[in-house]
Design an enzyme around this catalytic site. Sequence first.
Site, PDB file in Angstrom:
ATOM      1  N   GLU A   1       0.824  -1.208   0.000  1.00 48.56           N
ATOM      2  CA  GLU A   1       0.000   0.000   0.000  1.00 48.56           C
ATOM      3  C   GLU A   1       0.860   1.261   0.000  1.00 48.56           C
ATOM      4  O   GLU A   1       0.564   2.210  -0.733  1.00 48.56           O
ATOM      5  CB  GLU A   1      -0.935   0.015   1.218  1.00 48.56           C
TER       6      GLU A   1
ATOM      7  N   CYS B   1      -2.193  -3.205   7.373  1.00 44.89           N
ATOM      8  CA  CYS B   1      -1.568  -3.251   8.695  1.00 44.89           C
ATOM      9  C   CYS B   1      -1.674  -1.863   9.334  1.00 44.89           C
ATOM     10  O   CYS B   1      -2.068  -0.902   8.671  1.00 44.89           O
ATOM     11  CB  CYS B   1      -0.108  -3.675   8.570  1.00 44.89           C
TER      12      CYS B   1
ATOM     13  N   CYS C   1       0.220   0.892   7.285  1.00 43.88           N
ATOM     14  CA  CYS C   1      -0.454   1.217   6.032  1.00 43.88           C
ATOM     15  C   CYS C   1      -1.785   1.918   6.283  1.00 43.88           C
ATOM     16  O   CYS C   1      -2.168   2.829   5.548  1.00 43.88           O
ATOM     17  CB  CYS C   1      -0.647  -0.046   5.202  1.00 43.88           C
TER      18      CYS C   1
END
Length: 158
Positions: A57, A85, A88
Amino acid sequence: MDQERQEFMMEAVRLAERNVTSGNGGPFGAVIVKDGRIIATGVNEVTKKADPTAHAEVQAIREACRVLGTFQLTDCELYTSCEPCPMCFGAIYWARPKAVYYAGTKQEAAAVSFDDHFIYEELDRPPEARKLPMVRLTPEGYHAPFDAWRESTKKVEY
């Protein structure tokens, strides 16, 4: 529109799988779409680039910003092969896309050794109780950058 979204998601998934089979990195891929076309892609290159921030990302956001010449992606959509996560997640919010679509869940990622649960737990703890020592130091003048920002006539708000 749903078929188009499915195709963009399939591209993110293909990128993720290709990344693994080529030996370049983890099982994550992302695409950024503007006006119905892919303008940027990213794959997990943490080990390849020796960069812990080189998640799919983040890589896609960096490329999209470069392509568009801006630091905000307000007219874009992000498609990612897995639920983002914590790092990100933060980067995505700062980039401000209009929507995020994901395929795999954080639980599915954890099942193949990509478990970020401990980071979520750490975020809930006060800094002094975290496993990684986080110690506030306040040297004289530490607030000067904030003061300069407040007074600046050259700043670009974001």
